[in-house]
Design a protein around this motif. Sequence first.
Motif, PDB file in Angstrom:
ATOM      1  N   PHE A 139       0.475  -1.671  -0.231  1.00 25.68           N
ATOM      2  CA  PHE A 139       0.164   0.023  -0.347  1.00 25.68           C
ATOM      3  C   PHE A 139       0.890   1.302  -0.342  1.00 25.68           C
ATOM      4  N   GLY A 140       2.217   0.992  -0.718  1.00 22.14           N
ATOM      5  CA  GLY A 140       3.309   2.486   0.088  1.00 22.14           C
ATOM      6  C   GLY A 140       3.211   3.285   1.387  1.00 22.14           C
ATOM      7  N   ILE A 141       2.431   2.778   2.788  1.00 22.25           N
ATOM      8  CA  ILE A 141       2.277   2.826   3.508  1.00 22.25           C
ATOM      9  C   ILE A 141       4.127   2.634   4.113  1.00 22.25           C
ATOM     10  N   ARG A 142       4.480   4.230   4.853  1.00 17.43           N
ATOM     11  CA  ARG A 142       6.031   3.669   5.482  1.00 17.43           C
ATOM     12  C   ARG A 142       6.385   4.370   6.637  1.00 17.43           C
ATOM     13  N   GLY A 143       6.862   3.925   7.837  1.00 20.88           N
ATOM     14  CA  GLY A 143       6.706   4.561   8.930  1.00 20.88           C
ATOM     15  C   GLY A 143       5.612   4.096   9.498  1.00 20.88           C
ATOM     16  N   TYR A 144       4.661   3.513  10.121  1.00 14.40           N
ATOM     17  CA  TYR A 144       3.739   2.733  10.276  1.00 14.40           C
ATOM     18  C   TYR A 144       3.610   1.339  10.848  1.00 14.40           C
ATOM     19  N   THR A 145       2.834   0.902  11.860  1.00 13.96           N
ATOM     20  CA  THR A 145       2.887  -0.603  12.262  1.00 13.96           C
ATOM     21  C   THR A 145       1.272  -1.010  12.465  1.00 13.96           C
ATOM     22  N   TYR A 146       1.661  -2.617  11.606  1.00 16.93           N
ATOM     23  CA  TYR A 146      -0.125  -3.209  12.044  1.00 16.93           C
ATOM     24  C   TYR A 146      -0.583  -3.401  13.638  1.00 16.93           C
ATOM     25  N   CYS A 147      -1.710  -2.844  12.979  1.00 15.15           N
ATOM     26  CA  CYS A 147      -2.075  -2.859  14.354  1.00 15.15           C
ATOM     27  C   CYS A 147      -3.172  -4.438  14.128  1.00 15.15           C
ATOM     28  N   SER A 148      -4.365  -4.202  13.728  1.00 17.27           N
ATOM     29  CA  SER A 148      -5.371  -5.228  13.701  1.00 17.27           C
ATOM     30  C   SER A 148      -6.437  -4.955  11.722  1.00 17.27           C
ATOM     31  N   PHE A 204     -10.344  -3.706   6.155  1.00 18.29           N
ATOM     32  CA  PHE A 204     -10.135  -2.888   7.088  1.00 18.29           C
ATOM     33  C   PHE A 204      -9.178  -2.791   8.153  1.00 18.29           C
ATOM     34  N   PHE A 205      -8.029  -1.964   7.854  1.00 14.70           N
ATOM     35  CA  PHE A 205      -6.310  -2.267   8.088  1.00 14.70           C
ATOM     36  C   PHE A 205      -6.482  -0.954   8.825  1.00 14.70           C
ATOM     37  N   ARG A 206      -5.950  -1.589  10.724  1.00 11.42           N
ATOM     38  CA  ARG A 206      -6.127  -0.411  11.410  1.00 11.42           C
ATOM     39  C   ARG A 206      -4.641  -0.434  11.666  1.00 11.42           C
ATOM     40  N   ILE A 207      -3.382   0.641  11.557  1.00 12.28           N
ATOM     41  CA  ILE A 207      -2.737   1.507  11.790  1.00 12.28           C
ATOM     42  C   ILE A 207      -2.718   2.273  12.452  1.00 12.28           C
ATOM     43  N   GLU A 208      -1.054   2.396  13.414  1.00 13.99           N
ATOM     44  CA  GLU A 208      -0.912   2.966  14.194  1.00 13.99           C
ATOM     45  C   GLU A 208       1.130   4.137  14.121  1.00 13.99           C
ATOM     46  N   GLN A 209       0.804   5.101  14.953  1.00 16.62           N
ATOM     47  CA  GLN A 209       2.433   5.206  14.339  1.00 16.62           C
ATOM     48  C   GLN A 209       3.167   5.251  15.237  1.00 16.62           C
ATOM     49  N   PRO A 210       4.445   5.048  15.795  1.00 22.38           N
ATOM     50  CA  PRO A 210       5.004   5.001  16.719  1.00 22.38           C
ATOM     51  C   PRO A 210       5.834   6.436  17.292  1.00 22.38           C
ATOM     52  N   ARG A 211       4.781   6.372  18.763  1.00 25.34           N
ATOM     53  CA  ARG A 211       5.477   7.952  19.006  1.00 25.34           C
ATOM     54  C   ARG A 211       6.331   8.481  19.106  1.00 25.34           C
ATOM     55  N   GLU A 212       8.008   7.877  18.871  1.00 27.18           N
ATOM     56  CA  GLU A 212       9.185   8.401  17.874  1.00 27.18           C
ATOM     57  C   GLU A 212       9.087   9.536  16.854  1.00 27.18           C
ATOM     58  N   HIS A 213       7.982   8.438  15.920  1.00 26.17           N
ATOM     59  CA  HIS A 213       8.151   9.159  15.016  1.00 26.17           C
ATOM     60  C   HIS A 213       7.098  10.502  14.671  1.00 26.17           C
ATOM     61  N   LEU A 214       6.344  10.825  15.512  1.00 23.93           N
ATOM     62  CA  LEU A 214       5.677  12.291  16.003  1.00 23.93           C
ATOM     63  C   LEU A 214       7.169  13.259  15.773  1.00 23.93           C
ATOM     64  N   ARG A 215       5.420  14.094  14.674  1.00 24.33           N
ATOM     65  CA  ARG A 215       6.626  15.485  14.241  1.00 24.33           C
ATOM     66  C   ARG A 215       5.547  16.388  14.301  1.00 24.33           C
ATOM     67  N   CYS A 216       5.759  18.280  14.861  1.00 26.22           N
ATOM     68  CA  CYS A 216       5.194  18.772  14.622  1.00 26.22           C
ATOM     69  C   CYS A 216       5.210  19.082  13.078  1.00 26.22           C
ATOM     70  N   SER A 217       3.311  19.498  12.223  1.00 25.19           N
ATOM     71  CA  SER A 217       3.560  19.706  10.618  1.00 25.19           C
ATOM     72  C   SER A 217       4.089  20.266  10.338  1.00 25.19           C
ATOM     73  N   GLN A 218       4.407  21.862  11.895  1.00 26.15           N
ATOM     74  CA  GLN A 218       4.794  23.130  11.224  1.00 26.15           C
ATOM     75  C   GLN A 218       6.154  23.303  10.800  1.00 26.15           C
ATOM     76  N   CYS A 219       7.196  23.262  12.285  1.00 24.86           N
ATOM     77  CA  CYS A 219       8.147  23.132  12.346  1.00 24.86           C
ATOM     78  C   CYS A 219       8.918  21.625  12.517  1.00 24.86           C
ATOM     79  N   GLY A 220       8.003  20.726  11.674  1.00 27.19           N
ATOM     80  CA  GLY A 220       9.086  20.090  12.172  1.00 27.19           C
ATOM     81  C   GLY A 220       9.648  18.946  13.468  1.00 27.19           C
ATOM     82  N   SER A 221       9.493  19.543  14.879  1.00 25.44           N
ATOM     83  CA  SER A 221      10.186  19.686  15.188  1.00 25.44           C
ATOM     84  C   SER A 221       9.635  18.168  16.438  1.00 25.44           C
ATOM     85  N   PRO A 222      10.542  17.255  16.783  1.00 23.76           N
ATOM     86  CA  PRO A 222       9.843  16.630  17.789  1.00 23.76           C
ATOM     87  C   PRO A 222       9.546  16.287  18.572  1.00 23.76           C
TER      88      PRO A 222
END
Length: 404
Positions: free
Chosen positions: A10-19, A28-46
């Motif tokens: 599906f071309g989805i990278r940086g996310y993990t499969y849940c169920s 339907f596939f449920r996915i989530e984004q690991p906490r360490e990959h979260l970034r501010c959408s404006q400045c990119g700060s972790p």
Amino acid sequence: MSTSLLYHRFGIRGYTYCSQHFAKGCTFFRIEQPREHLRCSQCGSPAVWIHGRTERIFRTLPIGGQPTGIVFEVPRVCCLRCHAVRQVKLGFADPKKHYTRSFERYVLELSRLMTIKDVAEHLRVSWDTIKDIQVKNLQRRFGKPNLRQLKQIAIDEIAVGKGHRYLTVVLDLLTGAVVFVGDGKGVAALEIFWKRLRRARAKIKAVATDLSAAYLRAVRDHIPQAVHVFDRFHVVKLFNDKLSAFRRQLYHAARSDRDRRILKGTRWLLLKNPENLDEGRDESERLLEALRLNQPLAIAYYLKEDLRQIWSQADKRTARRVLRDWLARARASGMRMLIQFADTLEQHQEGVLNYYDYKISTGPLEGTNTKIQLMKRQAYGFRDHAFFKLKILGIHETKHALVG
């Protein structure tokens, strides 16, 4: 299902499969984004804190012909640097879209071979969703054509509907790409094009148009340095129209039924090139019989054949002599129709002879016009005028069956 399958399928990278779960014939596939990959959408700060989530479902590539969805709770984060709360950027879909980028690419591939309606029914989405994907792609690729490299162009109007509805089309003769589509016809339809041309600082060397006074004035005012070539096919067509009207006039003025019978049905014989006459249907004999019947018609016909010789000379100087000879013979005939056409041709003779400086015509644009009309018929018309114009701008890349 592994995370690698999420990426490769599906071309989805940086996310993990849940169920996964199934409902109403959909997967339907449920996915989530690991906490360490979260970034501010404006400045990119972790340096962010999770500030709630919003569940969204994105359409993605079907599996076995069945619809497939990606379920993802989009995090809202509070940025410690910006001191603002924002949703994180999605790595697999554009903002405010309910489908993934891989789904978008799949739709565009299908659109090369299928109509919007067929794609929508195949993927079980709305017609508007498919159209919006096409509009976005066309706008990105062709919405702002690069005019800086233009050197040779052709300009002509095309009829797009009843009630004298027209579009004025500008074609790049070197690449075959449509670079502008204006509403209506005449000078006003090209005003936006001239402004864009000045901003692009394009250096147009030659332009091909018909004998319209509006085009003559527009080219002179906006690109005076360009060589203006009057399209030879339009010149011949103008003469053919006058010849058809003259034959009709002779038919109605004929004194006997025999003369009318001979003249009847000779219109297309008069307009055909001699080499295209069908000997099996005795077209040459029928034409000669009509020409023997009426000397003025014979004069007009043979002058029509000689008119084509203007564009088949070795150089411009010889062509000028041929043109002057043709004008003299047309005037010597004493026929009003020929004299009027000779006056028109003499008035535009420099534009006609400019063909020997740049051997261009609006022929490629006529071919593009044919493709546009075919596209319109196959789509049963376009209710969105802006979408129609975008389709015209991208029509030169059509390699498969034209679809609406």
